[in-house]
Design a protein around this motif. Structure first.
Motif, PDB file in Angstrom:
ATOM      1  N   GLY A 158       0.795  -1.227   0.000  1.00 52.76           N
ATOM      2  CA  GLY A 158       0.000   0.000   0.000  1.00 52.76           C
ATOM      3  C   GLY A 158       0.827   1.276   0.000  1.00 52.76           C
ATOM      4  N   LYS A 159       2.130   1.158  -0.234  1.00 54.07           N
ATOM      5  CA  LYS A 159       2.994   2.341  -0.190  1.00 54.07           C
ATOM      6  C   LYS A 159       2.605   3.369  -1.252  1.00 54.07           C
ATOM      7  CE  LYS A 159       6.558  -0.242  -1.057  1.00 54.07           C
ATOM      8  NZ  LYS A 159       6.017  -1.582  -1.204  1.00 54.07           N
ATOM      9  N   SER A 160       2.521   2.906  -2.495  1.00 56.51           N
ATOM     10  CA  SER A 160       2.204   3.847  -3.570  1.00 56.51           C
ATOM     11  C   SER A 160       0.809   4.421  -3.393  1.00 56.51           C
ATOM     12  CB  SER A 160       2.307   3.161  -4.927  1.00 56.51           C
ATOM     13  OG  SER A 160       3.616   2.710  -5.138  1.00 56.51           O
ATOM     14  N   THR A 161      -0.101   3.595  -2.914  1.00 56.52           N
ATOM     15  CA  THR A 161      -1.460   4.079  -2.707  1.00 56.52           C
ATOM     16  C   THR A 161      -1.473   5.194  -1.657  1.00 56.52           C
ATOM     17  OG1 THR A 161      -2.264   1.873  -3.223  1.00 56.52           O
ATOM     18  CG2 THR A 161      -3.822   3.380  -2.210  1.00 56.52           C
ATOM     19  N   LEU A 162      -0.717   4.998  -0.592  1.00 54.42           N
ATOM     20  CA  LEU A 162      -0.651   6.027   0.446  1.00 54.42           C
ATOM     21  C   LEU A 162      -0.112   7.333  -0.153  1.00 54.42           C
ATOM     22  CD1 LEU A 162      -1.137   6.428   3.499  1.00 54.42           C
ATOM     23  CD2 LEU A 162       1.309   6.077   3.823  1.00 54.42           C
ATOM     24  N   ILE A 163       0.904   7.192  -0.992  1.00 56.25           N
ATOM     25  CA  ILE A 163       1.491   8.382  -1.613  1.00 56.25           C
ATOM     26  C   ILE A 163       0.494   9.054  -2.549  1.00 56.25           C
ATOM     27  CG2 ILE A 163       3.188   9.026  -3.371  1.00 56.25           C
ATOM     28  CD1 ILE A 163       5.112   7.115  -1.843  1.00 56.25           C
ATOM     29  N   LYS A 164      -0.243   8.229  -3.276  1.00 55.07           N
ATOM     30  CA  LYS A 164      -1.207   8.826  -4.204  1.00 55.07           C
ATOM     31  C   LYS A 164      -2.357   9.499  -3.453  1.00 55.07           C
ATOM     32  CE  LYS A 164       0.001   6.190  -8.242  1.00 55.07           C
ATOM     33  NZ  LYS A 164      -0.265   5.045  -9.111  1.00 55.07           N
ATOM     34  N   VAL A 165      -2.683   8.976  -2.288  1.00 60.65           N
ATOM     35  CA  VAL A 165      -3.721   9.630  -1.493  1.00 60.65           C
ATOM     36  C   VAL A 165      -3.221  10.982  -0.986  1.00 60.65           C
ATOM     37  CG1 VAL A 165      -4.932   9.546   0.716  1.00 60.65           C
ATOM     38  CG2 VAL A 165      -5.003   7.576  -0.809  1.00 60.65           C
ATOM     39  N   MET A 166      -1.982  11.021  -0.516  1.00 60.66           N
ATOM     40  CA  MET A 166      -1.512  12.294   0.048  1.00 60.66           C
ATOM     41  C   MET A 166      -1.176  13.317  -1.008  1.00 60.66           C
ATOM     42  SD  MET A 166       2.332  11.621   1.526  1.00 60.66           S
ATOM     43  CE  MET A 166       2.357   9.916   1.960  1.00 60.66           C
ATOM     44  N   THR A 167      -1.121  12.901  -2.288  1.00 56.87           N
ATOM     45  CA  THR A 167      -0.808  13.869  -3.334  1.00 56.87           C
ATOM     46  C   THR A 167      -1.969  14.110  -4.297  1.00 56.87           C
ATOM     47  OG1 THR A 167       0.157  12.146  -4.711  1.00 56.87           O
ATOM     48  CG2 THR A 167       1.666  13.359  -3.302  1.00 56.87           C
ATOM     49  N   GLY A 168      -3.163  13.691  -3.901  1.00 55.89           N
ATOM     50  CA  GLY A 168      -4.328  14.073  -4.682  1.00 55.89           C
ATOM     51  C   GLY A 168      -4.608  13.248  -5.923  1.00 55.89           C
ATOM     52  N   VAL A 169      -3.851  12.164  -6.141  1.00 58.53           N
ATOM     53  CA  VAL A 169      -4.159  11.310  -7.294  1.00 58.53           C
ATOM     54  C   VAL A 169      -5.427  10.500  -6.986  1.00 58.53           C
ATOM     55  CG1 VAL A 169      -3.332   9.469  -8.799  1.00 58.53           C
ATOM     56  CG2 VAL A 169      -1.729  11.151  -7.886  1.00 58.53           C
ATOM     57  N   TYR A 170      -5.480   9.964  -5.766  1.00 55.21           N
ATOM     58  CA  TYR A 170      -6.699   9.309  -5.291  1.00 55.21           C
ATOM     59  C   TYR A 170      -7.268  10.156  -4.159  1.00 55.21           C
ATOM     60  CZ  TYR A 170      -4.718   4.995  -7.327  1.00 55.21           C
ATOM     61  OH  TYR A 170      -4.178   4.054  -8.161  1.00 55.21           O
ATOM     62  N   THR A 171      -8.571  10.080  -3.959  1.00 58.62           N
ATOM     63  CA  THR A 171      -9.122  10.684  -2.749  1.00 58.62           C
ATOM     64  C   THR A 171      -9.348   9.571  -1.737  1.00 58.62           C
ATOM     65  OG1 THR A 171     -11.155  10.674  -4.006  1.00 58.62           O
ATOM     66  CG2 THR A 171     -10.223  12.820  -3.494  1.00 58.62           C
ATOM     67  N   ALA A 172      -9.005   9.867  -0.486  1.00 59.83           N
ATOM     68  CA  ALA A 172      -9.109   8.856   0.560  1.00 59.83           C
ATOM     69  C   ALA A 172     -10.580   8.576   0.870  1.00 59.83           C
ATOM     70  CB  ALA A 172      -8.402   9.345   1.809  1.00 59.83           C
ATOM     71  N   ASP A 173     -10.875   7.323   1.244  1.00 60.14           N
ATOM     72  CA  ASP A 173     -12.229   7.013   1.711  1.00 60.14           C
ATOM     73  C   ASP A 173     -12.402   7.467   3.156  1.00 60.14           C
ATOM     74  OD1 ASP A 173     -12.869   5.828  -0.726  1.00 60.14           O
ATOM     75  OD2 ASP A 173     -11.971   3.932  -0.112  1.00 60.14           O
ATOM     76  N   ASP A 174     -11.355   7.298   3.939  1.00 62.29           N
ATOM     77  CA  ASP A 174     -11.390   7.790   5.320  1.00 62.29           C
ATOM     78  C   ASP A 174     -10.106   8.548   5.612  1.00 62.29           C
ATOM     79  OD1 ASP A 174     -13.610   5.926   5.857  1.00 62.29           O
ATOM     80  OD2 ASP A 174     -12.011   4.413   5.749  1.00 62.29           O
ATOM     81  N   GLY A 175     -10.173   9.331   6.681  1.00 59.96           N
ATOM     82  CA  GLY A 175      -8.952   9.939   7.201  1.00 59.96           C
ATOM     83  C   GLY A 175      -8.705  11.344   6.706  1.00 59.96           C
ATOM     84  N   THR A 176      -7.683  11.958   7.301  1.00 61.81           N
ATOM     85  CA  THR A 176      -7.389  13.346   6.973  1.00 61.81           C
ATOM     86  C   THR A 176      -5.907  13.535   6.669  1.00 61.81           C
ATOM     87  OG1 THR A 176      -7.016  13.799   9.301  1.00 61.81           O
ATOM     88  CG2 THR A 176      -9.212  14.288   8.436  1.00 61.81           C
ATOM     89  N   ALA A 211       0.310  23.179  -2.935  1.00 60.24           N
ATOM     90  CA  ALA A 211       0.398  23.259  -1.483  1.00 60.24           C
ATOM     91  C   ALA A 211       1.819  22.964  -0.997  1.00 60.24           C
ATOM     92  CB  ALA A 211      -0.589  22.299  -0.837  1.00 60.24           C
ATOM     93  N   GLY A 212       2.685  22.503  -1.898  1.00 61.67           N
ATOM     94  CA  GLY A 212       4.078  22.305  -1.505  1.00 61.67           C
ATOM     95  C   GLY A 212       4.528  20.859  -1.375  1.00 61.67           C
ATOM     96  N   ILE A 213       3.801  19.943  -2.019  1.00 64.87           N
ATOM     97  CA  ILE A 213       4.251  18.552  -2.019  1.00 64.87           C
ATOM     98  C   ILE A 213       4.759  18.215  -3.418  1.00 64.87           C
ATOM     99  CG2 ILE A 213       3.635  16.146  -1.627  1.00 64.87           C
ATOM    100  CD1 ILE A 213       1.418  17.017   0.162  1.00 64.87           C
ATOM    101  N   SER A 214       6.010  17.855  -3.495  1.00 65.79           N
ATOM    102  CA  SER A 214       6.614  17.546  -4.783  1.00 65.79           C
ATOM    103  C   SER A 214       6.881  16.050  -4.838  1.00 65.79           C
ATOM    104  CB  SER A 214       7.909  18.337  -4.908  1.00 65.79           C
ATOM    105  OG  SER A 214       8.457  18.146  -6.163  1.00 65.79           O
ATOM    106  N   THR A 215       6.486  15.398  -5.936  1.00 68.23           N
ATOM    107  CA  THR A 215       6.490  13.938  -5.947  1.00 68.23           C
ATOM    108  C   THR A 215       7.160  13.344  -7.176  1.00 68.23           C
ATOM    109  OG1 THR A 215       4.325  14.120  -4.897  1.00 68.23           O
ATOM    110  CG2 THR A 215       4.994  11.936  -5.616  1.00 68.23           C
ATOM    111  N   VAL A 216       7.933  12.291  -6.957  1.00 68.13           N
ATOM    112  CA  VAL A 216       8.354  11.435  -8.066  1.00 68.13           C
ATOM    113  C   VAL A 216       7.595  10.129  -7.889  1.00 68.13           C
ATOM    114  CG1 VAL A 216      10.246  10.176  -9.141  1.00 68.13           C
ATOM    115  CG2 VAL A 216      10.650  12.424  -8.163  1.00 68.13           C
TER     116      VAL A 216
END
Ligand SMILES: Nc1ncnc2c1ncn2[C@@H]1O[C@H](COP(=O)(O)OP(=O)(O)OP(=O)(O)O)[C@@H](O)[C@H]1O
Ligand SMILES: [Mg+2]
Lengths: 503, 326
Positions: free
Chosen positions: A46-64, A83-88
């Motif tokens: 779930g690493k990439s998924t977590l990253i995609k959630v925090m960078t707006g690629v996916y929207t989370a079902d729960d959490g903030t 907002a200041g998150i830069s991603t590779v």
């Protein structure tokens, strides 16, 4: 040293479900300013998924998601960037049709009265690359670069912003040692400047080389967070795979047997101008031959020669003891040579097809499309391979695009295993694959070897080469320089051979 | 120029060579072909095609297509003509309202493509039918425009370059559109985002580029240029007709492709499209000059050219994928 710094990014109770899979369940994660935080876990954890959630690629079902104390719900990557998150991201995401300079600066070009100031853009790109110790013609199209350099360009792009958080999802998967060192130096410098950096990798050495803290995910859940200095390696692996790591060590060690009569394949001083010279090799049935050397030393070029993808222009080439004059890819496949190439992304998954279809496509093509394998047979065959390689989730009817990056790689490996070639060329087969699966692949190779199949095993990780191979061909500067066999094969001897008399 | 850069420019260079060859060939063959008068006439007769082809180029660069522009010309020209003839509005208003209509239709198509992820082919096919329907609904007759201002300041205006060679209002608008199109595509973030989307939409999104906004912008631009093409067509013919410019969208696509724009998006240029329009124009004029040849020959030649250019592009693509590793 990063101990008491304030938190810059805080994820709380993140949940993400895909049809039929819970990718993340109640994951907490916090990143401090000025720290490098490794995010680890098996393929599909779930690493990439977590990253995609925090960078707006996916929207989370729960959490903030909180960034510097402010709550955000990013709906697009653009909002996260602003907002200041830069991603590779894990998959190299760049534009092959545009220049290197544009790939670095797109979206933040300097503008004047006459539109984009191309000179400024180029100068900025040159500077961004210089930070990574790279000098490229930034006007050239991105597509002219090798995968490794494309990855460096993606990193240069991510570094070229005044971000607060930098996210790197397996940025080093195709880099060589020098490039990795450059990246690490830059990461350390940014850490000093107070940036929070999230770093995903499957190379455990790299984890310990740069990380301050480590968060481990397993099956979409957070297992815990540790200071890197307080988590021994074996413990880390055990936490990742959820069982005792010592088990792995017993798997897949190369036994030093088999020196058989007629070699399957022989190269006598084979070479090709500009690619590789003087290759001398003998691969018998049931043998695993390793190719060692730095990136660009000629390993992949030799593999291509064996597979007939390129033609030799000097030396002799023998198959089953018979000299072969003209050789090409078709002949290679017909004589039972298979290639699992280095650049698997491009070689390609068929995203919409199921895992089963992806695994069997080459096998079916070789068998002939008219002699179609029955569905139960297909399921049995693909299922067995998927299981051997630990493809997760094991539902082989799922479209392959929904697998995690590492699991897609395993499926592609299975594709070539399915063909049951007499000689399988594996070019960096363990890249992007988690520790557990690496051992599974190595033990699978050992098992099939005992059944008489031969392998060429190319890997930048010497531990793996030493573990799996009965002979090792060392290359340097596009020359084959030495062959090590049996007991001579140790990490030290290989490193020595690579470095030897390079005056 | 490095090999890689050369490869990127090759299609346009080939188009330029073909254009010059055709132009000079026709010039040697026919008397009076190589005159300024014929040269500038080309700009007038191809003005509306050229204008919509510029919009089409942007759309194709994103990997999309806009089939509605031909109908848009018919629709906006009859709309303008009827506004002036029956409602006696000032020509600037009469031409302005259709422009707003074009923007609205283009915007709607853009939203459907970008937000609802509908295929551009179908969305703009619907637009094609809709616009043609509205056009026929407005009037099925040809409406001639008698307005004084319209004639004096638009349709009958021409600027003399030499005694015989003149530049009309449509040509000026065409040239302006090409110039602005080149600037936008090469030197603005919007233009570069268009290329980025065509290169790989998913990557463009992950790079944080405004993909949806850009897509909506592109279809709106094409709608606007379609309507502007309609306005120019109205000025050029001093009339409106609901069935005019039928199938013109296909000429525009052909011009873009001949000009080196790849239908799959990401590669191409507005300048190339100008050359593409030029080639279509020269072929047409040459066949008209000949006098004996049926005008269908234009289509045959264009068909053959299109085929040839596609093969050339494929060849270049093949050569490009053979990596130039550093
Ligand atoms: N778009 C998607 N649709 C359906 N399932 C998905 C999708 N993306 C990811 N998954 C599933 O979510 C789980 C987590 O995947 P993720 O890509 O986050 O793994 P990862 O930890 O990054 O692994 P790797 O090390 O292989 O990159 C996997 O089981 C995967 O199959
Ligand atoms: Mg991943």
């Amino acid at each position: 040293m990063a101990g008491e710094r304030p938190t810059c990014l805080q994820l709380t109770g993140i949940g993400k479900r895909f049809p039929g899979v819970v990718a993340l369940a109640g994951v907490d994660f916090d990143l401090r300013q000025g720290e490098i935080h490794a995010l680890l876990g098996e393929n599909g954890a779930g690493k990439s998924t977590l990253i995609k959630v925090m960078t707006g690629v996916y929207t989370a079902d729960d959490g903030t998601v909180d960034l510097n104390g402010k709550q955000y719900a990013f709906k697009t990557p653009q909002e996260a960037v602003n907002a200041g998150i830069s991603t590779v991201y894990q998959e190299v995401n760049l534009l092959p049709n545009l220049s290197i300079a544009e790939n670095i600066c797109l979206g933040r070009e300097a503008k004047g009265a006459f539109g984009i100031k191309w000179n400024d853009v180029r100068a900025r790109a040159v500077k961004a690359l210089a930070r990574l110790d790279l000098k490229l013609d930034v006007k050239a199209p991105l597509s002219s670069l090798s995968i490794a350099l494309q990855q460096m360009v993606a990193i240069a792009r991510a570094l070229d912003v005044s971000a607060k958080v930098l996210v790197l999802d397996e940025p080093t998967s195709s880099l060589d040692a020098h490039e990795v060192e450059q990246l690490f130096a830059t990461m350390r410098k940014l850490r000093e400047e107070g940036l929070g950096i999230i770093f995903v990798t499957h190379f455990l050495d790299q984890v310990y080389a740069v990380s301050d803290r480590i968060t481990i995910l397993r099956n979409g859940q957070k297992i815990g967070v540790w200071n890197a200095s307080e988590l021994p390696r074996l413990e880390l692996v055990s936490q990742m795979i959820g069982r005792d790591a010592a088990v792995l060590e017993s798997q897949g060690t190369a036994s030093l047997t088999t020196e058989t009569s007629t070699p399957f394949l022989t190269f006598e001083g084979v070479g090709r101008k500009g690619a590789i010279e003087g290759v001398q090799l003998n691969i018998g049935p049931g043998q695993v031959m390793g190719f060692a050397g730095l990136l660009g030393s000629g390993r992949s070029e030799t593999v291509r020669l064996i597979f007939g993808a390129d033609t030799k222009d000097s030396g002799n080439f023998l198959l089953d003891g018979r000299t072969i004059q003209r050789f090409n890819q078709r002949k290679a496949i017909l004589s039972g040579i298979g290639l699992c190439p280095e650049d698997r992304k491009k070689e390609g998954v068929f995203p919409e097809l199921s895992i089963r279809e992806n695994i069997l496509v080459v096998y079916q093509a070789k068998r002939g499309w008219l002699r179609k394998l029955s569905l139960p047979k297909q399921k049995q065959m693909a299922g067995a391979l998927a299981k051997d390689l630990g493809v997760h989730p094991p539902d082989i009817e799922r479209p392959i695009q929904f697998l995690s990056g590492g699991n897609q790689q395993k499926a592609l490996l299975a594709r070539w295993m399915a063909v049951e070639p007499r000689l399988l060329l594996l070019d960096e087969p363990t890249r992007g694959i988690d520790v557990g699966a690496k051992f599974e692949i190595m033990s699978l190779v050992s098992k099939q070897r005992e059944e008489g199949r031969s392998f060429v095993f190319v890997s930048s990780e010497l531990t793996e080469v030493v573990r799996t191979c009965q002979s090792v061909l060392v290359m340097r500067d596009r020359k084959a320089i030495k062959t090590l066999t049996g007991k001579e094969i140790t990490e030290d001897s290989i490193i020595h051979a690579i470095a030897e008399d390079s005056k | 120029m490095s090999r890689a850069n050369l490869q990127a420019k090759l299609p346009v260079m080939i188009t330029a060579v073909v254009f010059l060859a055709l132009y000079l060939g026709a010039g040697l063959h026919f008397d009076n072909f190589l005159t300024l008068r014929v040269f500038f006439n080309q700009f007038s007769t191809n003005s509306f095609l050229g204008i919509v082809a510029v919009g089409m180029t942007f759309v194709i660069l994103t990997g999309g297509i806009d089939l509605s522009v031909g109908s848009m010309i018919g629709c906006t020209s009859i709309m303008a003509a009827s506004l002036m003839k029956f409602h006696h509005v000032h020509p600037l208003v009469g031409l302005g309202i259709p422009l707003l209509f074009g923007i609205l239709i283009g915007y709607t198509q853009g939203v459907l493509v970008a937000k609802f992820s509908l295929p551009p082919f179908l969305v703009t096919l619907a637009g094609l039918f809709f616009c043609r329907g509205v056009a026929l609904f407005i009037s099925q007759e040809t409406l001639n425009i008698e307005d004084e201002f319209f004639k004096k300041s638009l349709s009958e205006v021409s600027f003399h370059i030499t005694d015989k060679a003149t530049v009309s209002v449509p040509s000026i608008i065409f040239i302006l559109v090409v110039a602005v199109g080149m600037f936008v595509s090469l030197r603005t973030p919007f233009g570069r985002n268009v290329f980025a989307i065509g290169g790989n939409r998913q990557s463009a999104e992950l790079m944080g580029l405004p993909v949806r906004k850009t897509l909506i912008g592109v279809y709106t631009l094409s709608g606007f240029l379609g309507a502007l093409g309609g306005a120019v067509f109205t000025i050029f013919t001093s009339s409106g007709n609901a069935t005019s410019a039928t199938g013109l969208e296909l000429d525009a696509i052909a011009a873009a492709v001949i000009g080196g724009t790849l239908l799959s998006g990401g590669y191409g240029s507005v300048f190339g499209t100008l050359l593409g329009v030029g080639i279509l124009g020269v072929v047409q004029t040459a066949i008209a000059f000949d006098g004996n040849l049926n005008s269908w020959w234009t289509k045959i030649v264009i068909g053959a050219l299109l085929m040839a250019f596609m093969l050339v592009q494929k060849g270049i693509e093949r050569a490009a994928t053979r990596k130039v590793t550093v």
